[in-house]
Motif scaffolding. Structure first.
Motif, PDB file in Angstrom:
ATOM      1  N   ILE A  72      62.496  80.321  70.203  1.00  0.00           N
ATOM      2  CA  ILE A  72      63.255  81.080  69.197  1.00  0.00           C
ATOM      3  C   ILE A  72      62.348  81.431  68.022  1.00  0.00           C
ATOM      4  CG2 ILE A  72      65.075  80.903  67.439  1.00  0.00           C
ATOM      5  CD1 ILE A  72      66.668  79.238  69.556  1.00  0.00           C
ATOM      6  N   LEU A  73      61.578  80.465  67.543  1.00  0.00           N
ATOM      7  CA  LEU A  73      60.675  80.701  66.410  1.00  0.00           C
ATOM      8  C   LEU A  73      59.627  81.760  66.735  1.00  0.00           C
ATOM      9  CD1 LEU A  73      60.149  77.011  65.249  1.00  0.00           C
ATOM     10  CD2 LEU A  73      61.513  78.767  64.087  1.00  0.00           C
ATOM     11  N   GLU A  74      59.210  81.813  67.999  1.00  0.00           N
ATOM     12  CA  GLU A  74      58.192  82.776  68.423  1.00  0.00           C
ATOM     13  C   GLU A  74      58.768  84.172  68.650  1.00  0.00           C
ATOM     14  OE1 GLU A  74      55.191  79.738  70.787  1.00  0.00           O
ATOM     15  OE2 GLU A  74      56.694  80.849  71.928  1.00  0.00           O
ATOM     16  N   GLY A  75      60.083  84.277  68.717  1.00  0.00           N
ATOM     17  CA  GLY A  75      60.721  85.546  69.052  1.00  0.00           C
ATOM     18  C   GLY A  75      60.782  86.528  67.895  1.00  0.00           C
ATOM     19  N   LYS A  76      61.296  87.681  68.215  1.00  0.00           N
ATOM     20  CA  LYS A  76      61.468  88.732  67.211  1.00  0.00           C
ATOM     21  C   LYS A  76      62.721  88.451  66.386  1.00  0.00           C
ATOM     22  CE  LYS A  76      59.264  92.429  69.852  1.00  0.00           C
ATOM     23  NZ  LYS A  76      58.010  92.378  69.176  1.00  0.00           N
ATOM     24  N   SER A  77      62.735  88.965  65.180  1.00  0.00           N
ATOM     25  CA  SER A  77      63.880  88.820  64.288  1.00  0.00           C
ATOM     26  C   SER A  77      65.100  89.492  64.897  1.00  0.00           C
ATOM     27  CB  SER A  77      63.561  89.458  62.939  1.00  0.00           C
ATOM     28  OG  SER A  77      64.661  89.362  62.079  1.00  0.00           O
ATOM     29  N   THR A  78      66.253  88.865  64.708  1.00  0.00           N
ATOM     30  CA  THR A  78      67.494  89.499  65.125  1.00  0.00           C
ATOM     31  C   THR A  78      68.064  90.239  63.924  1.00  0.00           C
ATOM     32  OG1 THR A  78      68.629  87.407  64.692  1.00  0.00           O
ATOM     33  CG2 THR A  78      68.050  87.874  66.969  1.00  0.00           C
ATOM     34  N   GLU A  79      68.958  91.151  64.194  1.00  0.00           N
ATOM     35  CA  GLU A  79      69.527  91.966  63.130  1.00  0.00           C
ATOM     36  C   GLU A  79      70.311  91.112  62.148  1.00  0.00           C
ATOM     37  OE1 GLU A  79      72.284  95.829  63.076  1.00  0.00           O
ATOM     38  OE2 GLU A  79      70.775  95.782  64.681  1.00  0.00           O
ATOM     39  N   ARG A 105      66.812  80.110  64.172  1.00  0.00           N
ATOM     40  CA  ARG A 105      66.998  81.566  64.021  1.00  0.00           C
ATOM     41  C   ARG A 105      66.958  81.961  62.542  1.00  0.00           C
ATOM     42  NH1 ARG A 105      70.539  80.214  68.271  1.00  0.00           N
ATOM     43  NH2 ARG A 105      69.822  81.118  70.222  1.00  0.00           N
ATOM     44  N   VAL A 106      67.585  81.147  61.707  1.00  0.00           N
ATOM     45  CA  VAL A 106      67.576  81.424  60.266  1.00  0.00           C
ATOM     46  C   VAL A 106      66.143  81.368  59.740  1.00  0.00           C
ATOM     47  CG1 VAL A 106      68.275  80.531  57.995  1.00  0.00           C
ATOM     48  CG2 VAL A 106      69.944  80.651  59.859  1.00  0.00           C
ATOM     49  N   VAL A 107      65.408  80.321  60.098  1.00  0.00           N
ATOM     50  CA  VAL A 107      64.027  80.163  59.630  1.00  0.00           C
ATOM     51  C   VAL A 107      63.182  81.348  60.102  1.00  0.00           C
ATOM     52  CG1 VAL A 107      61.929  78.769  59.876  1.00  0.00           C
ATOM     53  CG2 VAL A 107      64.115  77.658  59.401  1.00  0.00           C
ATOM     54  N   ARG A 108      63.271  81.676  61.378  1.00  0.00           N
ATOM     55  CA  ARG A 108      62.491  82.797  61.919  1.00  0.00           C
ATOM     56  C   ARG A 108      62.827  84.101  61.202  1.00  0.00           C
ATOM     57  NH1 ARG A 108      64.704  84.386  67.262  1.00  0.00           N
ATOM     58  NH2 ARG A 108      66.238  85.244  65.845  1.00  0.00           N
ATOM     59  N   ASN A 109      64.128  84.414  61.108  1.00  0.00           N
ATOM     60  CA  ASN A 109      64.542  85.683  60.515  1.00  0.00           C
ATOM     61  C   ASN A 109      64.142  85.784  59.047  1.00  0.00           C
ATOM     62  OD1 ASN A 109      65.630  86.424  62.976  1.00  0.00           O
ATOM     63  ND2 ASN A 109      67.749  86.018  62.380  1.00  0.00           N
ATOM     64  N   LEU A 110      64.332  84.699  58.290  1.00  0.00           N
ATOM     65  CA  LEU A 110      63.969  84.733  56.876  1.00  0.00           C
ATOM     66  C   LEU A 110      62.454  84.780  56.685  1.00  0.00           C
ATOM     67  CD1 LEU A 110      66.568  82.332  55.210  1.00  0.00           C
ATOM     68  CD2 LEU A 110      66.534  84.841  55.171  1.00  0.00           C
ATOM     69  N   ALA A 111      61.711  84.074  57.520  1.00  0.00           N
ATOM     70  CA  ALA A 111      60.244  84.104  57.418  1.00  0.00           C
ATOM     71  C   ALA A 111      59.725  85.513  57.704  1.00  0.00           C
ATOM     72  CB  ALA A 111      59.620  83.095  58.371  1.00  0.00           C
ATOM     73  N   LEU A 119      61.869  88.077  49.814  1.00  0.00           N
ATOM     74  CA  LEU A 119      63.182  87.443  49.747  1.00  0.00           C
ATOM     75  C   LEU A 119      63.582  87.217  48.300  1.00  0.00           C
ATOM     76  CD1 LEU A 119      62.790  84.597  52.420  1.00  0.00           C
ATOM     77  CD2 LEU A 119      64.045  86.733  52.694  1.00  0.00           C
ATOM     78  N   SER A 120      64.884  87.154  48.080  1.00  0.00           N
ATOM     79  CA  SER A 120      65.393  86.769  46.768  1.00  0.00           C
ATOM     80  C   SER A 120      65.076  85.294  46.543  1.00  0.00           C
ATOM     81  CB  SER A 120      66.904  86.983  46.702  1.00  0.00           C
ATOM     82  OG  SER A 120      67.551  86.065  47.574  1.00  0.00           O
ATOM     83  N   THR A 121      65.195  84.839  45.322  1.00  0.00           N
ATOM     84  CA  THR A 121      64.937  83.430  45.008  1.00  0.00           C
ATOM     85  C   THR A 121      65.849  82.518  45.823  1.00  0.00           C
ATOM     86  OG1 THR A 121      64.283  84.052  42.773  1.00  0.00           O
ATOM     87  CG2 THR A 121      64.839  81.748  43.129  1.00  0.00           C
ATOM     88  N   GLY A 122      67.121  82.876  45.945  1.00  0.00           N
ATOM     89  CA  GLY A 122      68.073  82.065  46.705  1.00  0.00           C
ATOM     90  C   GLY A 122      67.702  81.983  48.175  1.00  0.00           C
ATOM     91  N   GLU A 123      67.256  83.107  48.737  1.00  0.00           N
ATOM     92  CA  GLU A 123      66.867  83.095  50.148  1.00  0.00           C
ATOM     93  C   GLU A 123      65.553  82.341  50.364  1.00  0.00           C
ATOM     94  OE1 GLU A 123      68.732  86.754  52.554  1.00  0.00           O
ATOM     95  OE2 GLU A 123      67.284  87.361  51.024  1.00  0.00           O
ATOM     96  N   LYS A 124      64.665  82.381  49.383  1.00  0.00           N
ATOM     97  CA  LYS A 124      63.434  81.579  49.493  1.00  0.00           C
ATOM     98  C   LYS A 124      63.768  80.094  49.529  1.00  0.00           C
ATOM     99  CE  LYS A 124      60.185  84.731  47.340  1.00  0.00           C
ATOM    100  NZ  LYS A 124      59.328  85.013  46.186  1.00  0.00           N
ATOM    101  N   LYS A 125      64.706  79.679  48.673  1.00  0.00           N
ATOM    102  CA  LYS A 125      65.135  78.274  48.677  1.00  0.00           C
ATOM    103  C   LYS A 125      65.784  77.918  50.011  1.00  0.00           C
ATOM    104  CE  LYS A 125      65.947  77.421  43.781  1.00  0.00           C
ATOM    105  NZ  LYS A 125      66.967  77.128  42.760  1.00  0.00           N
ATOM    106  N   MET A 126      66.606  78.842  50.517  1.00  0.00           N
ATOM    107  CA  MET A 126      67.271  78.617  51.793  1.00  0.00           C
ATOM    108  C   MET A 126      66.243  78.470  52.904  1.00  0.00           C
ATOM    109  SD  MET A 126      70.035  80.993  53.777  1.00  0.00           S
ATOM    110  CE  MET A 126      71.452  80.400  52.857  1.00  0.00           C
TER     111      MET A 126
END
Length: 161
Positions: A72-79, A105-111, A119-126
């Motif tokens: 999952i981490l190696e995959g492409k971002s989902t919408e 999935r959250v980590v991959r997509n946000l990264a 990313l916004s400050t909140g999303e960076k913390k997330m």
């Protein structure tokens, strides 16, 4: 239930080890609590034994069971929604679930989003919080330290950017 020495995941906190059981009186009521130690930050947490299932405490996956997480981490971002507040709420629900596959999935997509658009400050913390949850489970499952676990996660994500 669980035993002393079991490796478990506490949603929103990550993976840790059950050190023992304590009896505590709170508001005049005696309850038994599992005492966890979390490898990141060496934090100790008390959790009422009768609330374990309700909280969503689960056993740590073994290293072989975590191989799909690496995929999952190696995959492409989902919408994801473009609206940051909707995206934030959806990602927070996934993290709260304690499901390691959803957290990956959250980590991959946000990264990926951080790399591409920022990313916004909140999303960076997330992102940092969700990543720490993965790191703690990887470290325990692979019997390694947090730095080595983080390196595995970063290599999986960033080798494909």
């Amino acid at each position: 239930m669980f035993d002393i020495g079991d490796k478990v995941v506490y949603p929103l906190h990550g993976a840790g080890t059950i050190l023992g059981v304590e009896r505590k009186e709170i508001l005049g009521e005696m309850k038994e609590y599992y005492i966890f130690v979390m490898p990141i930050g060496n934090i100790k947490i008390s959790v009422p034994i009768d609330k374990m299932e309700e909280i969503g405490i689960r056993k740590v996956y073994n290293w072989e069971e975590l191989q799909p997480v690496i995929a999952i981490l190696e995959g492409k971002s989902t919408e994801m929604p473009e609206n940051w507040s909707v995206r934030y709420r959806e990602n927070l629900e996934k993290i709260k679930s304690g499901d390691v596959f959803e957290i990956a999935r959250v980590v991959r997509n946000l990264a990926i989003r951080e790399h591409d658009k920022g990313l916004s400050t909140g999303e960076k913390k997330m992102l940092n919080s969700a990543k720490k949850m993965l790191i703690s489970e990887f470290a325990i499952a692979k019997d390694t330290d947090a730095d080595s676990a983080e390196k595995l996660i970063d290599e999986a994500i960033y080798n494909f950017l």
